[in-house]
Write a protein that holds these residues in place. Structure first.
Motif, PDB file in Angstrom:
ATOM      1  N   ASN A 292       0.866  -1.212   0.024  1.00  0.00           N
ATOM      2  CA  ASN A 292       0.088   0.076   0.088  1.00  0.00           C
ATOM      3  C   ASN A 292       0.775   1.176  -0.077  1.00  0.00           C
ATOM      4  O   ASN A 292       1.672   1.523   0.883  1.00  0.00           O
ATOM      5  CB  ASN A 292      -0.904  -0.105   1.145  1.00  0.00           C
ATOM      6  CG  ASN A 292      -1.916  -1.069   1.139  1.00  0.00           C
ATOM      7  OD1 ASN A 292      -2.287  -1.516   0.122  1.00  0.00           O
ATOM      8  ND2 ASN A 292      -2.206  -1.847   2.254  1.00  0.00           N
ATOM      9  N   SER A 293       0.544   2.186  -0.973  1.00  0.00           N
ATOM     10  CA  SER A 293       1.492   3.419  -1.073  1.00  0.00           C
ATOM     11  C   SER A 293       0.935   4.654  -0.387  1.00  0.00           C
ATOM     12  O   SER A 293       1.529   5.381  -0.236  1.00  0.00           O
ATOM     13  CB  SER A 293       1.408   3.702  -2.746  1.00  0.00           C
ATOM     14  OG  SER A 293       0.300   3.937  -3.350  1.00  0.00           O
ATOM     15  N   SER A 294      -0.436   4.411  -0.058  1.00  0.00           N
ATOM     16  CA  SER A 294      -1.223   5.538   0.639  1.00  0.00           C
ATOM     17  C   SER A 294      -1.509   5.182   2.051  1.00  0.00           C
ATOM     18  O   SER A 294      -1.977   3.906   2.420  1.00  0.00           O
ATOM     19  CB  SER A 294      -2.379   5.934  -0.058  1.00  0.00           C
ATOM     20  OG  SER A 294      -2.123   6.415  -1.432  1.00  0.00           O
ATOM     21  N   ASP A 324      -3.611  -1.289  -2.389  1.00  0.00           N
ATOM     22  CA  ASP A 324      -2.788  -1.455  -3.883  1.00  0.00           C
ATOM     23  C   ASP A 324      -2.668  -3.007  -4.111  1.00  0.00           C
ATOM     24  O   ASP A 324      -1.707  -3.486  -3.366  1.00  0.00           O
ATOM     25  CB  ASP A 324      -1.481  -0.639  -4.068  1.00  0.00           C
ATOM     26  CG  ASP A 324      -1.859   0.816  -3.889  1.00  0.00           C
ATOM     27  OD1 ASP A 324      -2.882   1.189  -4.198  1.00  0.00           O
ATOM     28  OD2 ASP A 324      -0.988   1.536  -3.115  1.00  0.00           O
ATOM     29  N   SER A 331      -6.428  -4.194  -6.923  1.00  0.00           N
ATOM     30  CA  SER A 331      -6.868  -2.781  -5.988  1.00  0.00           C
ATOM     31  C   SER A 331      -8.113  -2.647  -5.735  1.00  0.00           C
ATOM     32  O   SER A 331      -9.027  -2.799  -6.571  1.00  0.00           O
ATOM     33  CB  SER A 331      -6.060  -1.689  -6.756  1.00  0.00           C
ATOM     34  OG  SER A 331      -4.692  -1.824  -7.117  1.00  0.00           O
TER      35      SER A 331
END
Length: 466
Positions: A292-294, A324, A331
């Motif tokens: 997960n990027s956020s 993600d 996603s």
């Protein structure tokens, strides 16, 4: 005889000087000496000698006056070195720092009667016990033990504090997967300590408070903190090999809020309103592989009021997080909100709670939240609770359910459709620290097909808070 009278008068004069403010000493002492002379206790000669002594005292006081700044400095040093009890709780104050200790211990005898293990009692994600044979245990309830340490002070006008929360249980566990792992009721096994809380705070009354660290989340927190099963057992989970926590009403009325790494800001109170907003460590979808990027985001608004014997606590919260996917894990974004109200009048209390989510899951955050085809599952739930207190005795009743929908295009007849439970509870406040509790819980799990299961749980024990 003359010496005795004279010594007594001198002592009386000294005591009066010590107990009387400096600006009033002269007049008071003169009046005392004159009264003793008039009563014949002092002769004219003795009276004259004592008056002469009194006249010499101001010179002595003037001599000692320059030492006052040194005495004040010594008093400040002694204050820094002193240790005092805190006004409330168990703790102490020293050098401008307050250290407080808090904690809780509980234990229950729990008898669980599960459903028979048959093909039509299989419910994936069900919380009702299945096995056929009744089980008995001595175990923790929804809460393990608690030992908390708070260190606080004021520096440069800022209220700053650190909190450490350790949660030891009484039951032996495997420790495979954490302190609250599967129970291992056998000789030579040990319990676990769950370090759930480690955070710092800093703030001002006009600014609000910033929290950084690991603590309970915002979404779903008021649901569990106001639940009567928080103090007891509720749905037992695995009772044959108990872990250090039961389920309470988790999964049958609300999703577990969890303890999460976060940076959260809470406003000052405006009237009865207060708001919190935070950025959270993103959580993985349970059972999936993802990166997960956020971060996750949560927020909560509360309103408290009181009018004579009537009071209320209202709240609303929200949560969102993007997931993600990698490879076969697509996603998706999970969102949800909850609302609740707790009203109290005299000894009577009434609570109503509701949540709704998409890609949020059930029981725990992002558990069963998406299908194999990557589409989100919708979920919702509620619970209703009533309590009534007479003296030290409190009776409570509650019903709740959590629902999980199939994703669009999904066919899964054994997936849980609804988990629900009824709870009846009696509490007696034995002392200000110790509460005795007896409870009955009926738990039911229903699948999207024909499968269903139910179990019944009796619990009796005590919980202590200090």
């Amino acid at each position: 005889m003359r010496g005795t009278k004279f010594l007594g008068a001198a002592c009386a004069m000294a005591m009066l000087a010590a107990a009387t403010p400096a600006f009033a000493q002269d007049d008071a002492t003169s009046a005392l000496l004159l009264r003793l002379k008039e009563k014949g206790i002092l002769t004219d000669e003795e009276y004259t000698e004592l008056v002469s002594r009194k006249s010499a005292q101001p010179a002595e006081v003037a001599t000692s006056a320059p030492q006052a700044p040194q005495a004040a400095a010594q008093a400040q040093l002694d204050e820094k070195r002193s240790v005092k009890m805190t006004d409330s709780g168990v703790g102490m104050e020293f050098g401008g720092v307050t250290v407080k200790f808090s904690g809780s211990v509980n234990g229950f005898y729990v008898h669980d009667s599960p459903d028979r293990s048959r093909t039509n009692t299989t419910v994936a994600g069900g919380i009702a016990n299945v096995g056929g044979r009744s089980t008995s245990s001595i175990r923790n309830g929804l809460l393990p033990g608690i030992f908390g340490i708070d260190v606080s002070t004021n520096q440069g006008g800022w209220d700053v504090a650190a909190h450490f929360g350790f949660y030891p249980g009484i039951n032996s566990v495997s420790n495979v997967g954490g302190a609250n792992s599967a129970g291992t009721p056998q000789a030579l096994a040990t319990s676990g300590i769950d370090a759930r809380q480690t955070y710092l705070t800093f703030g001002k009354p006009s600014f609000g408070t910033v929290k950084i660290g690991r603590d309970i989340g915002l979404f779903g927190s008021d649901a569990i903190l106001n639940d009567i099963t928080l103090l007891s057992v509720g749905s037992s989970g695995n009772n044959a090999g108990p872990s250090n926590t039961s389920l309470g009403r988790i999964g049958s009325g609300y999703i577990y809020t969890d303890f999460q790494p976060q940076i959260t800001y809470t406003t000052p109170k405006f009237g009865g309103f207060q708001a919190s907003v935070g950025v959270f460590q993103p959580l993985l979808t349970i059972g999936n592989t993802e990166l997960n990027s956020s971060p996750g985001f949560q927020a909560k608004l509360t309103y408290d009021f009181k009018a004579d014997d009537f009071s209320g606590h209202l709240w609303a919260a929200g949560i969102t997080q993007k997931h993600d996917g990698i490879g076969a894990s697509p996603s998706y974004t999970g969102n949800g909100f909850d609302v609740g109200a707790k009203l109290t009048y005299g000894g009577a209390g009434l609570l109503g709670y509701y949540y709704n989510g998409s890609g949020l899951g059930t029981i725990g955050l992002f558990l069963l939240s998406s299908a194999a085809n990557g589409r989100r599952r919708d979920s919702d739930g509620f619970y209703l609770q009533g309590t009534y207190t007479v003296g030290k005795l409190t009776a409570g009743l509650s019903y709740g359910e959590s629902n999980l929908d199939l994703a669009r295009g999904e066919i899964n007849p054994t997936l849980v459709d609804k988990n629900s439970s009824y709870v009846g509870q009696l509490r007696y406040g034995l002392t200000s620290w110790v509460t005795l509790i007896g409870e009955y819980t009926h738990t039911k799990s229903e699948a999207h097909g024909i499968n269903e299961a139910s179990s019944n749980t009796l619990a009796a024990g005590a919980i202590l808070f200090f």
